[in-house]
Design an enzyme around this catalytic site. Structure first.
Site, short mmCIF file in Angstrom:
data_model
loop_
_atom_site.label_atom_id
_atom_site.label_comp_id
_atom_site.label_asym_id
_atom_site.label_seq_id
_atom_site.Cartn_x
_atom_site.Cartn_y
_atom_site.Cartn_z
N ASP A 141 -0.10 2.58 8.61
CA ASP A 141 -0.58 1.85 9.79
C ASP A 141 0.29 2.00 11.04
OD1 ASP A 141 -2.66 0.92 8.27
OD2 ASP A 141 -1.78 -1.05 7.89
N THR A 144 4.30 2.99 5.69
CA THR A 144 2.92 2.50 5.79
C THR A 144 2.13 3.43 6.71
OG1 THR A 144 1.48 0.80 6.77
CG2 THR A 144 3.73 0.81 7.55
N ASP A 149 2.63 0.09 12.09
CA ASP A 149 2.55 -1.21 12.76
C ASP A 149 3.85 -2.02 12.66
OD1 ASP A 149 2.40 -1.65 10.06
OD2 ASP A 149 0.75 -3.08 10.16
N MET A 155 -8.78 3.17 8.58
CA MET A 155 -7.97 2.03 8.12
C MET A 155 -7.22 1.38 9.28
SD MET A 155 -6.47 2.68 4.35
CE MET A 155 -7.45 2.15 2.95
N ARG A 210 0.61 -4.99 -4.98
CA ARG A 210 0.68 -6.14 -4.07
C ARG A 210 0.89 -7.32 -5.01
NH1 ARG A 210 -0.70 -4.08 0.90
NH2 ARG A 210 -2.35 -2.50 0.96
N GLY A 220 0.84 -1.20 0.00
CA GLY A 220 0.00 0.00 0.00
C GLY A 220 0.87 1.25 0.00
N ARG A 237 -6.17 -2.86 9.20
CA ARG A 237 -6.71 -4.22 9.17
C ARG A 237 -6.28 -4.99 10.42
NH1 ARG A 237 -5.85 -5.74 3.34
NH2 ARG A 237 -3.74 -5.30 4.02
N ASP A 269 5.03 -4.31 6.28
CA ASP A 269 5.37 -5.68 6.70
C ASP A 269 5.41 -6.68 5.54
OD1 ASP A 269 2.62 -5.49 6.43
OD2 ASP A 269 2.15 -6.60 8.26
N ALA A 305 -13.27 11.79 20.35
CA ALA A 305 -14.32 10.77 20.13
C ALA A 305 -14.79 10.19 21.48
CB ALA A 305 -13.78 9.66 19.24
N LYS A 359 -27.03 14.16 26.03
CA LYS A 359 -25.87 14.45 25.17
C LYS A 359 -26.33 14.42 23.72
CE LYS A 359 -21.25 12.70 24.28
NZ LYS A 359 -20.78 14.02 23.88
N GLN A 373 -7.44 8.23 3.33
CA GLN A 373 -6.41 8.22 4.37
C GLN A 373 -5.02 7.93 3.81
OE1 GLN A 373 -8.20 5.92 8.02
NE2 GLN A 373 -9.40 5.47 6.21
O1 F6P Z 1 -1.44 -1.38 4.97
C1 F6P Z 1 -2.00 -0.16 4.70
C2 F6P Z 1 -3.46 -0.27 4.45
O2 F6P Z 1 -3.92 1.02 4.13
C3 F6P Z 1 -4.31 -0.88 5.57
O3 F6P Z 1 -4.58 0.00 6.63
C4 F6P Z 1 -5.54 -1.32 4.82
O4 F6P Z 1 -6.19 -2.34 5.50
C5 F6P Z 1 -4.96 -1.81 3.53
O5 F6P Z 1 -3.75 -1.10 3.33
C6 F6P Z 1 -5.85 -1.62 2.34
O6 F6P Z 1 -5.21 -2.13 1.23
P1 F6P Z 1 -5.73 -2.03 -0.27
O7 F6P Z 1 -5.50 -0.62 -0.72
O8 F6P Z 1 -4.91 -3.00 -1.01
O9 F6P Z 1 -7.18 -2.36 -0.22
#
Ligand code: F6P
Length: 323
Positions: free
Chosen positions: A128, A126, A130, A170, A72, A11, A172, A103, A187, A214, A255
């Site tokens: 994420d 990325t 992560d 986003m 990918r 991504g 996953r 990753d 939030a 509220k 995003q």
């Molecule tokens: O890994 C980055 C990310 O944006 C994730 O947060 C999300 O789940 C995934 O890629 C979405 O991937 P794609 O664009 O291949 O649907």
């Protein structure tokens, strides 16, 4: 180290172009030729190699996406895919590789070791955040600011109509974007994959809010939350609280786009140069990162295996502040 190859994979993330620019310019600075591989690992298999000079990366530091394009590539994880990629690298006289991605990119680079002995250095890109081995991955800062800006806008309309909004962001496997943006946007609750969703607690918050009149709610849900994402959780809540006017917004791929923030550009530029210097210093199969403002090197296996733990005290903030 005479010729290095660079590619972007998985991504895209805002700041990939800034990192690419730094790799190309620092490679040239250190007397090397830099080859770009188009379309990520798909392009490596198909031999889509181009020469990159300083001018090629002009005027890209501020642009989202990746000018090299990305993909990918399930094909790369096959024997024939890796063999084809290794042959192209050999034919182009590549001495070292720099991989920009997350990753999946680093897992693929590790598997490729069996077919290609070239050194590989990874730059964490990325949204994420992560990966272990860096405080912030490139793209994360831009993404959380995009989310906060969007949620601020949703809050205006939620408040105007007295509505309950579930906003899906986003992530996953990672709740980092959800957690941080929930704090910054005020939030009322956040649901993430790293912790079991306590539906009863959510109901309790909504009930309490109803009793004290509220007017609006924002609940941030990471796409990978085990309760099934924003739509699923909203449906459950709708059944129980029919008095609420409930809406769902899925922020999706906005995003991933947009101009990288100042922070992402600076991290990308630092790590791009460090990646080139790492190859010169004979390092291999490591991800470069920044922890406490210091450059660190993490073997690919550790960068992808451990991930970053969710800070429970951050998770508690939303609970405290929405009570
Ligand atoms: O890994 C980055 C990310 O944006 C994730 O947060 C999300 O789940 C995934 O890629 C979405 O991937 P794609 O664009 O291949 O649907």
């Amino acid at each position: 180290m005479k010729r290095i190859a660079v590619y972007t994979s998985g991504g895209d993330a805002p700041g990939m172009n800034a990192a690419l620019r730094a790799v190309v310019r620092s490679g040239i600075y250190y007397g090397m030729e830099v080859t770009g591989i188009l379309n990520g690992l798909e392009g490596m298999i198909d031999g889509e190699f181009i020469n990159l000079d300083a001018a090629y990366v002009s005027n890209i530091i501020q642009r989202g996406g990746t000018i090299l394009k990305t993909s990918r590539s399930p094909r790369f994880l096959t024997k024939s895919g890796m063999e084809a990629a290794a042959t192209h690298l050999q034919n182009h006289l590549i001495d070292g590789i720099i991989a920009l991605g997350g990753d999946g990119t680093f897992r693929a680079a590790t598997a490729f070791k069996e077919y290609c002995s070239l050194p590989v250095i990874g730059i964490p890109c990325t949204i994420d955040n992560d990966l272990a081995g860096t405080d912030f991955t490139i793209g994360y800062d831009t993404a959380i600011n995009t989310v906060v800006e969007a949620v601020d806008k949703i809050r205006d309309t939620a408040d105007a109509h007295n509505r309950l909004f579930f906003v899906e962001v986003m992530g996953r496997d990672s709740g980092k974007i959800a957690l941080i943006s929930s704090i910054a946007s005020g939030a009322e609750a956040v649901l993430i994959p790293e912790s079991i969703t306590d539906t009863e607690h959510l109901y309790h918050i909504l009930e309490k809010g109803w009793n004290r009149k509220k007017s609006s709610y924002i609940i941030i849900v990471a796409e990978g939350d085990e309760a099934g994402g924003a739509v699923a959780i909203a449906n459950k809540v709708k059944e129980k609280f029919s008095q609420y006017d409930t809406r769902v917004t899925i922020l999706g791929h906005i995003q991933r786009g947009g101009n990288p923030s100042c922070m992402d550009r600076v991290i990308a530029t630092r790590l791009g140069v460090v990646a080139v210097e790492s190859l010169i210093g004979n390092r291999s199969h490591e991800m470069v990162g920044i922890i406490n403002n210091k450059v660190v090197y993490t073997p690919f296996n550790n960068a992808v295996k451990t991930g970053q733990e969710i800070d429970e005290s951050l998770l508690k903030l939303t609970t405290i502040l929405s009570s």
